[in-house]
Design a protein around this motif. Structure first.
Motif, PDB file in Angstrom:
ATOM      1  N   LYS A 133       0.176   2.283  16.106  1.00 37.24           N
ATOM      2  CA  LYS A 133       0.319   3.041  14.861  1.00 37.24           C
ATOM      3  C   LYS A 133      -0.650   2.532  13.804  1.00 37.24           C
ATOM      4  N   ILE A 134      -0.762   1.227  13.681  1.00 35.51           N
ATOM      5  CA  ILE A 134      -1.687   0.652  12.706  1.00 35.51           C
ATOM      6  C   ILE A 134      -3.121   1.078  13.019  1.00 35.51           C
ATOM      7  N   ALA A 135      -3.499   1.021  14.277  1.00 36.28           N
ATOM      8  CA  ALA A 135      -4.845   1.468  14.676  1.00 36.28           C
ATOM      9  C   ALA A 135      -5.044   2.940  14.334  1.00 36.28           C
ATOM     10  N   ASP A 136      -4.018   3.755  14.553  1.00 31.53           N
ATOM     11  CA  ASP A 136      -4.095   5.183  14.214  1.00 31.53           C
ATOM     12  C   ASP A 136      -4.243   5.383  12.709  1.00 31.53           C
ATOM     13  N   TYR A 137      -3.513   4.615  11.908  1.00 37.61           N
ATOM     14  CA  TYR A 137      -3.618   4.713  10.451  1.00 37.61           C
ATOM     15  C   TYR A 137      -5.039   4.397   9.995  1.00 37.61           C
ATOM     16  N   LEU A 138      -5.583   3.302  10.520  1.00 34.92           N
ATOM     17  CA  LEU A 138      -6.933   2.897  10.126  1.00 34.92           C
ATOM     18  C   LEU A 138      -7.967   3.923  10.583  1.00 34.92           C
ATOM     19  N   GLN A 139      -7.819   4.402  11.806  1.00 37.98           N
ATOM     20  CA  GLN A 139      -8.753   5.399  12.325  1.00 37.98           C
ATOM     21  C   GLN A 139      -8.710   6.683  11.492  1.00 37.98           C
ATOM     22  N   ALA A 140      -7.539   7.040  10.980  1.00 38.16           N
ATOM     23  CA  ALA A 140      -7.403   8.236  10.153  1.00 38.16           C
ATOM     24  C   ALA A 140      -8.039   8.042   8.776  1.00 38.16           C
ATOM     25  N   GLY A 141      -8.221   6.780   8.365  1.00 34.28           N
ATOM     26  CA  GLY A 141      -8.871   6.507   7.089  1.00 34.28           C
ATOM     27  C   GLY A 141      -7.995   5.856   6.030  1.00 34.28           C
ATOM     28  N   ILE A 142      -6.787   5.399   6.391  1.00 34.92           N
ATOM     29  CA  ILE A 142      -5.959   4.671   5.427  1.00 34.92           C
ATOM     30  C   ILE A 142      -6.607   3.297   5.234  1.00 34.92           C
ATOM     31  N   PRO A 143      -7.006   2.965   4.005  1.00 38.14           N
ATOM     32  CA  PRO A 143      -7.811   1.753   3.814  1.00 38.14           C
ATOM     33  C   PRO A 143      -7.077   0.421   3.925  1.00 38.14           C
ATOM     34  N   LEU A 144      -5.757   0.406   3.706  1.00 34.52           N
ATOM     35  CA  LEU A 144      -5.020  -0.865   3.710  1.00 34.52           C
ATOM     36  C   LEU A 144      -3.658  -0.660   4.355  1.00 34.52           C
ATOM     37  N   VAL A 145      -3.310  -1.560   5.285  1.00 35.05           N
ATOM     38  CA  VAL A 145      -2.010  -1.507   5.965  1.00 35.05           C
ATOM     39  C   VAL A 145      -1.401  -2.904   5.936  1.00 35.05           C
ATOM     40  N   TRP A 146      -0.152  -2.973   5.494  1.00 30.43           N
ATOM     41  CA  TRP A 146       0.611  -4.213   5.570  1.00 30.43           C
ATOM     42  C   TRP A 146       1.630  -4.060   6.688  1.00 30.43           C
ATOM     43  N   ALA A 147       1.562  -4.926   7.686  1.00 34.63           N
ATOM     44  CA  ALA A 147       2.535  -4.941   8.781  1.00 34.63           C
ATOM     45  C   ALA A 147       3.418  -6.172   8.577  1.00 34.63           C
ATOM     46  N   ILE A 148       4.651  -5.931   8.155  1.00 34.28           N
ATOM     47  CA  ILE A 148       5.568  -7.013   7.795  1.00 34.28           C
ATOM     48  C   ILE A 148       6.427  -7.353   9.001  1.00 34.28           C
ATOM     49  N   ASN A 149       6.370  -8.606   9.424  1.00 32.73           N
ATOM     50  CA  ASN A 149       7.153  -9.079  10.556  1.00 32.73           C
ATOM     51  C   ASN A 149       8.304  -9.923  10.012  1.00 32.73           C
ATOM     52  N   ALA A 150       9.465  -9.304   9.914  1.00 34.41           N
ATOM     53  CA  ALA A 150      10.619  -9.977   9.324  1.00 34.41           C
ATOM     54  C   ALA A 150      11.073 -11.168  10.149  1.00 34.41           C
ATOM     55  N   ASP A 151      10.963 -11.082  11.470  1.00 33.46           N
ATOM     56  CA  ASP A 151      11.451 -12.172  12.327  1.00 33.46           C
ATOM     57  C   ASP A 151      10.610 -13.433  12.180  1.00 33.46           C
ATOM     58  N   ASP A 152       9.289 -13.275  12.098  1.00 36.38           N
ATOM     59  CA  ASP A 152       8.386 -14.427  11.979  1.00 36.38           C
ATOM     60  C   ASP A 152       8.075 -14.777  10.530  1.00 36.38           C
ATOM     61  N   GLN A 153       8.521 -13.946   9.598  1.00 35.05           N
ATOM     62  CA  GLN A 153       8.222 -14.097   8.181  1.00 35.05           C
ATOM     63  C   GLN A 153       6.717 -14.202   7.950  1.00 35.05           C
ATOM     64  N   THR A 154       5.993 -13.256   8.545  1.00 33.73           N
ATOM     65  CA  THR A 154       4.554 -13.151   8.366  1.00 33.73           C
ATOM     66  C   THR A 154       4.212 -11.711   8.008  1.00 33.73           C
ATOM     67  N   VAL A 155       3.013 -11.514   7.490  1.00 30.50           N
ATOM     68  CA  VAL A 155       2.506 -10.182   7.210  1.00 30.50           C
ATOM     69  C   VAL A 155       1.082 -10.107   7.718  1.00 30.50           C
ATOM     70  N   GLU A 156       0.806  -9.093   8.528  1.00 26.69           N
ATOM     71  CA  GLU A 156      -0.567  -8.837   8.958  1.00 26.69           C
ATOM     72  C   GLU A 156      -1.172  -7.855   7.967  1.00 26.69           C
ATOM     73  N   VAL A 157      -2.326  -8.196   7.436  1.00 21.74           N
ATOM     74  CA  VAL A 157      -3.036  -7.323   6.509  1.00 21.74           C
ATOM     75  C   VAL A 157      -4.214  -6.723   7.265  1.00 21.74           C
TER      76      VAL A 157
END
Length: 191
Positions: A133-157
């Motif tokens: 989904k993140i790859a699809d968002y970026l490919q569509a042209g969304i410039p910034l995606v935050w993927a929040i991982n609640a279990d690991d308490q990390t965020v992929e930007v």
């Protein structure tokens, strides 16, 4: 009296227009690559994380001068792709018009996905689907995606044309040029 609504056929492919005709299933499914994918109801921690981001942004920009963030928005990325974003932010100049019906066609400037592990068995599958989904968002042209991982308490930007960066508890989310000046410490997000 309980009313049972028979789910739509999952084996066939749909266009976004056909998907929108299944209005009784809005919020329960998203359309990914022409296939209906059941969207699980958000759990408590999912809702709490989304609320924290919205609340901190509302405190930072109470009059929505910089833009607008909404939860659970159906987006039309392509004719066969309508994901249900956990959170979406549009800058003021790019906000969808009031009265917009169906899947929003204006790409957000920021998409937020919140990951929670529902079981160890489906963690890898869920993570692979989320990464797609993140790859699809970026490919569509969304410039910034935050993927929040609640279990690991990390965020992929994730940014267009850049390698993703993983933030940990000592770091903070940055609104960058999308929400200038907005910062949110991960320790606050996950407390």
């Amino acid at each position: 009296m309980t009313v049972y609504i028979k789910p739509p056929p999952l084996e066939r492919t749909y266009t976004v227009e056909e998907f929108e005709l299944l209005h009784q299933f809005a919020g329960h499914y998203e359309l990914l690559h022409g296939k209906l994918v059941e969207k699980m109801s958000p759990e408590y921690d999912h809702g709490r994380l989304a609320k924290t981001i919205i609340r901190k942004l509302a405190f930072f920009d109470p009059d929505e001068v910089l833009g607008e963030m909404l939860p659970e928005v159906s987006l039309k990325l392509r004719s066969d792709y309508s994901p249900l974003l956990d959170l979406a932010f549009w800058t003021t100049a790019r906000k969808p018009a009031r009265g917009t019906r169906g899947a929003v066609k204006v790409l957000p400037d920021l998409a937020v996905e919140i990951w929670l592990r529902s079981s160890d068995l489906d963690t890898k599958k869920h993570r692979k689907e989320a990464q797609q989904k993140i790859a699809d968002y970026l490919q569509a042209g969304i410039p910034l995606v935050w993927a929040i991982n609640a279990d690991d308490q990390t965020v992929e930007v994730h940014r267009l044309n850049a390698s993703p960066k993983t933030l940990v508890l000592g770091d903070e989310l940055d609104g960058e040029e999308i929400i200038p000046g907005f910062k949110l410490a991960l320790r606050v997000l996950f407390e």
